[in-house]
Design a protein around this motif. Structure first.
Motif, PDB file in Angstrom:
ATOM      1  N   GLY A 153      -5.089  -2.283   2.438  1.00  0.00           N
ATOM      2  CA  GLY A 153      -6.221  -2.620   3.070  1.00  0.00           C
ATOM      3  C   GLY A 153      -6.319  -4.144   2.942  1.00  0.00           C
ATOM      4  N   GLY A 154      -4.926  -4.498   2.748  1.00  0.00           N
ATOM      5  CA  GLY A 154      -4.514  -6.680   2.299  1.00  0.00           C
ATOM      6  C   GLY A 154      -4.176  -6.753   3.307  1.00  0.00           C
ATOM      7  N   GLN A 155      -4.385  -7.925   3.257  1.00  0.00           N
ATOM      8  CA  GLN A 155      -3.673  -8.885   4.213  1.00  0.00           C
ATOM      9  C   GLN A 155      -2.129  -9.507   3.957  1.00  0.00           C
ATOM     10  OE1 GLN A 155      -7.675 -10.954   4.330  1.00  0.00           O
ATOM     11  NE2 GLN A 155      -8.297  -9.815   6.651  1.00  0.00           N
ATOM     12  N   PRO A 156      -1.291  -9.352   4.485  1.00  0.00           N
ATOM     13  CA  PRO A 156      -0.056 -10.294   3.896  1.00  0.00           C
ATOM     14  C   PRO A 156      -0.001 -11.243   4.596  1.00  0.00           C
ATOM     15  CG  PRO A 156       0.715  -8.007   4.531  1.00  0.00           C
ATOM     16  CD  PRO A 156      -0.925  -8.338   5.485  1.00  0.00           C
TER      17      PRO A 156
ATOM     18  N   GLY B 124      -1.476 -14.137   6.362  1.00  0.00           N
ATOM     19  CA  GLY B 124      -2.938 -13.285   5.726  1.00  0.00           C
ATOM     20  C   GLY B 124      -3.016 -14.601   4.171  1.00  0.00           C
TER      21      GLY B 124
ATOM     22  N   VAL C  55      -3.463  -6.070  -3.627  1.00  0.00           N
ATOM     23  CA  VAL C  55      -4.996  -5.855  -2.624  1.00  0.00           C
ATOM     24  C   VAL C  55      -5.840  -5.898  -3.378  1.00  0.00           C
ATOM     25  CG1 VAL C  55      -5.927  -4.676  -0.614  1.00  0.00           C
ATOM     26  CG2 VAL C  55      -3.643  -5.048  -1.131  1.00  0.00           C
TER      27      VAL C  55
ATOM     28  N   LEU D 212       5.557  -5.011   3.234  1.00  0.00           N
ATOM     29  CA  LEU D 212       3.894  -5.093   4.468  1.00  0.00           C
ATOM     30  C   LEU D 212       3.262  -4.027   4.692  1.00  0.00           C
ATOM     31  CD1 LEU D 212       5.656  -7.908   4.547  1.00  0.00           C
ATOM     32  CD2 LEU D 212       5.292  -8.334   6.709  1.00  0.00           C
ATOM     33  N   ASP D 213       4.099  -3.037   5.471  1.00  0.00           N
ATOM     34  CA  ASP D 213       3.209  -1.857   6.091  1.00  0.00           C
ATOM     35  C   ASP D 213       1.979  -1.651   4.510  1.00  0.00           C
ATOM     36  OD1 ASP D 213       4.594  -2.292   8.097  1.00  0.00           O
ATOM     37  OD2 ASP D 213       6.221  -0.573   7.270  1.00  0.00           O
TER      38      ASP D 213
ATOM     39  N   VAL E 113       1.081  -2.688   1.274  1.00  0.00           N
ATOM     40  CA  VAL E 113       0.087  -4.181   1.571  1.00  0.00           C
ATOM     41  C   VAL E 113      -1.127  -3.921   2.197  1.00  0.00           C
ATOM     42  CG1 VAL E 113      -0.869  -6.135   1.818  1.00  0.00           C
ATOM     43  CG2 VAL E 113       0.792  -6.226   0.268  1.00  0.00           C
ATOM     44  N   GLN E 114      -0.749  -3.277   3.950  1.00  0.00           N
ATOM     45  CA  GLN E 114      -1.691  -3.315   4.583  1.00  0.00           C
ATOM     46  C   GLN E 114      -2.669  -2.004   5.276  1.00  0.00           C
ATOM     47  OE1 GLN E 114       1.120  -4.459   8.120  1.00  0.00           O
ATOM     48  NE2 GLN E 114      -0.833  -6.018   8.575  1.00  0.00           N
ATOM     49  N   LEU E 115      -1.303  -0.774   4.054  1.00  0.00           N
ATOM     50  CA  LEU E 115      -2.128   0.453   4.247  1.00  0.00           C
ATOM     51  C   LEU E 115      -3.450   0.621   3.350  1.00  0.00           C
ATOM     52  CD1 LEU E 115      -1.725   3.618   4.704  1.00  0.00           C
ATOM     53  CD2 LEU E 115      -0.040   3.923   2.622  1.00  0.00           C
TER      54      LEU E 115
ATOM     55  N   LYS F 263      -8.608  -9.292  -3.288  1.00  0.00           N
ATOM     56  CA  LYS F 263     -10.136  -9.295  -2.414  1.00  0.00           C
ATOM     57  C   LYS F 263     -11.341  -8.939  -3.842  1.00  0.00           C
ATOM     58  CE  LYS F 263      -8.919  -5.730   0.716  1.00  0.00           C
ATOM     59  NZ  LYS F 263      -9.476  -4.532   0.999  1.00  0.00           N
TER      60      LYS F 263
END
Length: 375
Positions: free
Chosen positions: A267-270, A244, A366, A260-261, A263-265, A370
């Motif tokens: 909409g990010g990409q670790p 990511g 995040v 990590l969770d 960030v993904q929650l 973006k």
């Protein structure tokens, strides 16, 4: 850590599992010499951490030492599944009557070792029907009992001395798993050759966390990325690249997974998993930040719950890197715990704002990752 086939077979031999006569070499001339020592047709096998080597052309056969030299030169010039071939295994060619698949690994869901075996082993084991595969979970307190090994031999159709040999090999595979801290011990194929059962291949994966007590097994970093190798050399905790654009550092496996969770929650990409561990200090933290920068991320997100790792140490490391090396991307820091106030003060002096809430910090990371993207 994955072991090369030749290392796996050396481990097998130490535990009494029959393997073909042979040796690892790194030149065509050495391959010719080994073939002459064996004195019979040989197989030249590329040593890379990849499956389906045969289909990729990484396995060749030779009837004479001269043919072995030519075949070895061809294989050493190859790239197999993206891996340049630097080593080859030269071993006797077996007369194969049938091929069996057998493996012992860890079933994470069941939290127990599991034996997986089939009478239909070989190159296309992944394509075998479910009814042709036998799976049995083991009780770690009981281990692999002899009656169970014999029953597995029966279930895949073996009888007599072949069943006895199979059960013996299975028991030795389990011993390897326990004594070598293995996550996987696999033989594909386990061949029946002239009334013998022989391990024609070997796949052994050692638990990375136990490498410190497996000093006799050579460390292999071929399956690591360049940044992962850099992290390993620097002694930076646990590090895995994820591909990511948000580089992440936290102090503990649990908080790192939570980061990590989160960030993904949003909409990010670790970009990675990095557990910098406890009590790393200024120098170690500075090295960790440089590892993060080596991934060319859009944002760095550092999540620290200060305990053994002091907030002011992390802040001083960040300040040092920013002043002396430079940090060309935004840095988001969530910092609470030991010496929190001092850490926040140090960061403010170099223009970095620290957050108290992980959720707020993750959202900001995040958002920054973006920035500039089309809606």
């Amino acid at each position: 850590m994955k072991c090369f086939e030749y290392t796996g077979k050396e481990i097998f031999a130490q535990f009494g599992i029959p393997v073909p006569q042979g040796r690892m070499v790194m030149t065509a001339e050495e391959a010719e010499q080994v073939a002459a020592e064996i004195g019979k047709p040989v197989v030249i096998k590329s040593q890379v951490l990849s499956g389906k080597r045969g289909k990729a052309g990484g396995i060749k056969f030779a009837d004479t030492p001269e043919e072995a030299k030519t075949a070895a030169a061809d294989v050493l010039a190859m790239t197999v599944q993206g891996h340049p071939v630097q080593r080859i295994l030269v071993e006797e060619k077996l007369k194969i009557e049938s091929e069996i698949y057998v493996a012992i690994t860890i079933d994470g869901a069941a939290k127990a070792p599991v034996i997986i075996t089939s009478a239909k082993g070989g190159m296309d084991i992944e394509e075998q029907a479910e009814e042709d595969i036998v799976k049995v979970h083991l009780d770690v307190f009981l281990g692999l009992q002899p009656f169970l090994a014999k029953d597995l031999a029966r279930r895949i159709g073996l009888t007599g001395n072949l069943a006895k040999s199979y059960a013996d090999i299975l028991q030795k595979m389990y011993n390897i798993m326990v004594r070598k801290d293995a996550e996987l011990v696999e033989i594909n194929p386990l061949v029946i050759s002239e009334d013998q059962v022989i391990a024609a291949d070997a796949k052994v994966t050692i638990d990375d966390s136990a490498l410190y007590r497996q000093k006799d097994i050579p460390f292999v970093d071929e399956d690591m990325t360049e940044v992962e190798k850099m992290a390993k050399a620097a002694g930076v905790g646990s590090f895995v690249e994820l591909g990511g654009n948000i580089a992440i550092m936290a102090n503990g496996a649990g908080i790192t997974m939570g980061t990590l969770d989160m960030v993904q929650l949003f909409g990010g990409q670790p970009a990675n998993f990095m557990d910098a561990g406890g009590g790393t200090g200024v120098e170690g933290t500075a090295k960790a930040i440089q590892i993060l920068l080596a991934q060319n991320p859009k944002v760095i997100f550092i999540n620290i719950f200060g305990g053994i790792t002091r907030c002011d140490d992390v802040a001083n490391a960040l300040a040092y890197v920013k002043k002396n090396i430079g940090i060309p991307v935004p840095v988001v820091v969530r910092m609470v715990g030991t010496n929190q106030e001092e850490g926040v003060r140090i960061l403010r002096e170099v223009g970095i704002e620290a957050y108290r809430e992980m959720k707020e910090a993750a959202q900001k990371a995040v958002e920054l990752s973006k920035a500039g993207e089309e809606a």
